[in-house]
Scaffold this active site. Structure first.
Site, PDB file in Angstrom:
ATOM      1  N   CYS A  38       0.837  -1.192   0.000  1.00 23.26           N
ATOM      2  CA  CYS A  38       0.000   0.000   0.000  1.00 23.26           C
ATOM      3  C   CYS A  38       0.882   1.256   0.000  1.00 23.26           C
ATOM      4  O   CYS A  38       2.099   1.170   0.139  1.00 23.26           O
ATOM      5  CB  CYS A  38      -0.929   0.008   1.202  1.00 23.26           C
ATOM      6  SG  CYS A  38      -0.075  -0.269   2.755  1.00 23.26           S
ATOM      7  N   CYS A  67       3.318   1.690   2.856  1.00 26.97           N
ATOM      8  CA  CYS A  67       4.515   0.853   2.854  1.00 26.97           C
ATOM      9  C   CYS A  67       5.598   1.495   1.994  1.00 26.97           C
ATOM     10  O   CYS A  67       6.781   1.458   2.331  1.00 26.97           O
ATOM     11  CB  CYS A  67       4.197  -0.533   2.309  1.00 26.97           C
ATOM     12  SG  CYS A  67       2.643  -1.207   2.896  1.00 26.97           S
TER      13      CYS A  67
END
Lengths: 366, 76
Positions: free
Chosen positions: B10, B13
């Site tokens: 995502c 991250c």
């Protein structure tokens, strides 16, 4: 100011492990937070005058005619956007601080020893306060199941967490008032508790992906979440505002813009036939329409509020909203990694049935 | 030294990875940064919120995008 924040935050990490004993006091933290406190003090005076400001801006500064479609839409927009954003900032900040007391690890530890029923209730309640983001739904789900939280209890948590959150509560409070907010939270919790319980009764454990069942009770990461001082908790509140408000503000503005359009231009009672109480099929239809729609509470509440003003029934509107927020296609796709299609089907079916029931009950009672 | 970023890919991250890279570069460390994106691998770390950051196999940060400065403190 931003730089000094980072310095205080990192300096904290310097402390040796034994420093937990001498936590900085709440009062000392407050002193270093003067700018925030000043903003907080200004909050209410500004907030309580928003309607006056909006009316003045619309009809005096912009010179729009009273009673016109455009005037009604513009006034609605100028009033609602700052109101909702101000409420959002305040509550998200508060909730950000509260959440430092509820980590997922702690919630899991509480739930691990619980049986069903009581466990379902507790899981749904903890779902409200535990930090949750749909992108970490899978690791959270696995973490729960792995440590022995019953499947149905895990689902109660997973249903409540996205449906009843601070953003939803703020928007409901701001646009509908206390009563509707209480109804939403109460029925949302009930759906989460009952749906989780039903899934638990159905013994769906064998419909997990096989590697999930085979998963060993692995190690759990021990990260120093404990022993945060008040400074760190305030930082968490600020961070929550930056992250959550930064993410949803556009939804709020767009949602209110659509709501403002409906408010000003759609004739009163235009929707009574379509979304009113007499149309029995409107509740299931609203739920079905809501599943593929993906929006958070921030985008959907202003639209729903405008629909209500035009003759939609409260139960139908609530059902639509719950369906949009609680059942989202992207989340199902993420969960597909750990759940077999059958279990996903049951999950959607049980939750949707619960929401439809809530819709009918409110259309009957209200 | 081995730094692992745990997350299924995502936006958060990616932000954490960038901060870790910046921290390593600023400190001139000889560290390997690895992205762990497989959910089964992530679970083995016992992590329930992503993104997370592990140094030499030990989880140090969970569920938030730590700033480069915070990561530098961890690596020092």
């Amino acid at each position: 100011m931003a730089n000094s924040q980072i310095v205080t935050a990192t300096a904290k990490l310097d402390e040796p492990d034994g420093a937990g004993a001498r936590q900085p006091c709440l009062k000392c933290s407050l002193v270093s937070r003067l700018p925030e406190i000043v903003l907080l003090a200004l909050w209410w005076p500004v907030y309580s005058h928003l309607q006056t400001i909006a009316t003045w801006l619309t009809y005096s500064a912009l010179g729009l005619g009273r009673g016109t479609h455009l005037g009604a839409s513009v006034e609605f927009f100028i009033f609602e956007v700052p109101k909702v954003l101000m409420l959002l900032i305040l509550i998200v900040f508060g909730v950000g601080i509260v959440r430092t007391f509820f980590t997922p690890e702690r919630t899991r530890a509480i739930l691990a020893g619980k049986r069903e029923s009581a466990g379902n209730v507790l899981a749904a309640l903890l779902g409200i306060v535990t930090p949750f983001c749909s992108c970490s739904a899978v690791p959270l789900f696995l973490g729960f199941v792995q440590s022995g939280v019953p499947l149905g209890v895990t689902f109660s948590f997973l249903i409540a967490a996205p449906m009843i959150n601070e953003v939803a509560v703020v928007l409901l409070l701001g646009m509908f008032g206390l009563k509707v907010t209480a109804i939403y939270v109460g029925t949302g919790l009930t759906v989460a508790i009952v749906a989780g319980w039903v899934i638990g009764r159905l013994r769906m454990e064998r419909h997990l992906e096989s590697w999930v069942s085979a998963m060993s009770a692995g190690n759990t990461a021990e990260v120093e979440a404990e022993g945060l001082d008040w400074n760190a908790r305030f930082d968490a509140g600020r961070e929550a505002v930056r992250e959550i408000v930064g993410k949803v503000w556009l939804f709020v503005v767009l949602g209110i813009a659509v709501g403002a359009g409906i408010h000003g231009y759609v004739p009163t009672n235009a929707l009574a036939g379509l979304m009113g109480k007499s149309a029995w099929w409107s509740v299931p239809l609203a739920v079905i329409l809501g599943v593929p729609m993906y929006s958070n509470a921030a985008g959907i509440v202003p639209v729903v509020q405008a629909l209500l003003g035009k003759g939609a029934a409260l139960g139908t509107a609530l059902a639509f909203m719950m369906s949009v927020i609680a059942l989202s296609l992207p989340e199902m796709i993420i969960l597909r990694k750990v759940l077999r299609p059958r279990l996903i089907g049951v999950f959607i079916g049980v939750v949707a049935a619960g929401i439809v029931l809530v819709g009918y009950i409110f259309n009957l009672v209200m | 030294m081995k730094i692992q970023i745990l997350g299924t890919g995502c936006a958060k991250c990616k932000a954490l990875t960038a901060n870790a890279e910046a921290a390593v570069k600023q400190m001139g460390l000889d560290a390997e940064i690895e992205k762990v994106e497989d959910i089964q691998e992530i679970i083995k770390f016992g992590v329930m919120m992503t993104p997370a950051l592990a140094v030499d196999g030990k989880v140090k940060i969970v569920g938030k995008v730590a700033s480069a400065d915070e990561i530098k403190k961890l690596l020092a």
